[in-house]
Design an enzyme around this catalytic site. Structure first.
Site: not given
Ligand SMILES: [Zn+2]
Length: 377
Positions: A102, A289, A331, A363
């Site tokens: 940035d 972002d 997941c 995660h």
């Molecule tokens: Zn996960």
């Protein structure tokens, strides 16, 4: 930019749109010297040359392709010269893919004590050392070239969208435009220098211009037209997600969507909440972002999908004390796939063990990557 064609006539265009806008969701490809990245994409923030608590291998495991570095923080420490000595941002942080820096503007305006701002630049005091620094568009571009990022940002004047700051929106927008011209001129000058010592493996940074104008449609339109009249490689929408309501942001995205240049990538800065990202992707945005997935993670907060909707929960909650399931069943992230149990993650976060923040960060970033991957071609 002109230099792009001088550098290599055979190279692919920087941005290719693959679904020709048949729907409002754009599926594209960003082509860098070493690799290509599908869009829409989310870019985790590696503020000081690291995505907090994660090795590059772990960041890579989330499917992230581009990582962001903060010019303001890296300039403070270790300094762009030190980064260059370590081989540049990519080599220093062991990141195999492209990086984006940035301009430093956002942090100067949000973190530093500003002592003077005029059309030339911003004078501010570094909170860490008390040193006075003067940042100009030219200086920001020089720092970013030295850091060695693949995408660099024009220096902009950022204002908060709270009621007190709104009268400054017009001044900030006009200044941002002057600074864009100066950023482009400095970028070109540095590219020309690079071209004279051109090596085939040289990676030429791409410059993005930033659209400002707060939540005022007239100003936004003017700003967008100005940025798109220049030869920047990408269009960034700045100054949103800084205090306005979700509805105000969405209205602005609706408004800008049809006016955006379809041939250049559209980067919505600082947005990374799942609900906002889905909306923005469905309204013509390609790149995002945000520190949210990692910052939330360090406080125990994580996202999961249930009944087709985004949900958020905090692992510190007592109900997880005897819960031995992964964060989100199904997941495919390193943490969930690895079988880390909610009860264990709760314990780590509650005890301030940094591993807890790292495992939840993986995660949360993967959660956002799953969203963007679902939209990609
Ligand atoms: Zn996960």
């Amino acid at each position: 930019m002109i230099i792009r064609s001088m550098a290599s006539t055979k190279s692919k265009p920087f941005f290719e749109l693959n679904n020709s806008g048949r729907t409002s969701v754009r599926q594209g490809t960003l082509n860098f010297a070493a690799q290509s990245v599908k869009t829409p994409t989310f870019m985790p923030v590696g503020t000081r040359g690291a995505v907090k608590g994660l090795t590059s291998e772990l960041v890579s495991s989330t499917g992230a392709k581009i990582v962001l570095g903060n010019t303001y923080h890296l300039h403070n420490s270790p300094g762009e010269t030190a980064v260059a000595k370590m081989g540049g941002l990519r080599a220093m942080s062991h990141w195999p893919g492209p990086m984006l820096s940035d301009s430093g503007g956002f942090q100067v305006f949000s973190l530093a004590k500003i002592s003077k701002i005029n059309d030339e630049g911003v004078e501010f005091v570094l909170p860490s050392s008390g040193d006075k620094l003067f940042l100009t568009p030219e200086k920001s571009i020089q720092i970013q070239h030295k850091l060695g990022a693949d995408i660099i940002m024009a220096f902009d004047d950022v204002v908060s969208l709270d009621k007190l700051s709104r009268p400054r929106t017009l001044e900030a927008m006009e200044r941002t435009h002057h600074w864009l011209n100066r950023s482009i001129a400095e970028h070109k000058r540095l590219l020309e220098q690079q071209t004279t010592s051109y090596q085939p493996q040289t990676s030429f940074p791409k410059l993005f211009g930033i659209v400002q104008g707060g939540v005022d449609k007239k100003l936004r339109k003017k700003s967008l037209e100005f940025v798109q009249s220049t030869e920047v490689d990408g269009i960034a929408i700045g100054g949103l997600a800084v205090g306005e309501t979700r509805q105000e942001m969405n209205h602005m995205l609706d408004y800008l969507q049809l006016q955006l240049d379809p041939d250049r990538p559209h980067y919505l800065m600082g947005v990374g909440h799942p609900i906002d990202m889905r909306y923005a992707i469905e309204h013509g945005m390609d790149m995002f972002d945000c520190v949210l997935p990692t910052r939330n993670a360090r406080h125990g907060s994580y996202w999961f999908l249930a009944d087709g909707r985004d949900h958020q929960s905090n692992i510190k909650t007592k109900k997880y004390e005897n819960d031995f399931l992964p964060l989100e069943e199904g997941c495919d992230c390193y943490t969930c796939r690895g079988g880390y149990q909610r009860a264990y993650l709760r314990h780590l976060i509650r005890q301030g063990e940094t591993l807890g923040g790292s495992l939840l960060s993986i995660h949360n970033i993967r959660y956002l990557m799953r969203i963007v991957e679902n939209y990609q071609a």
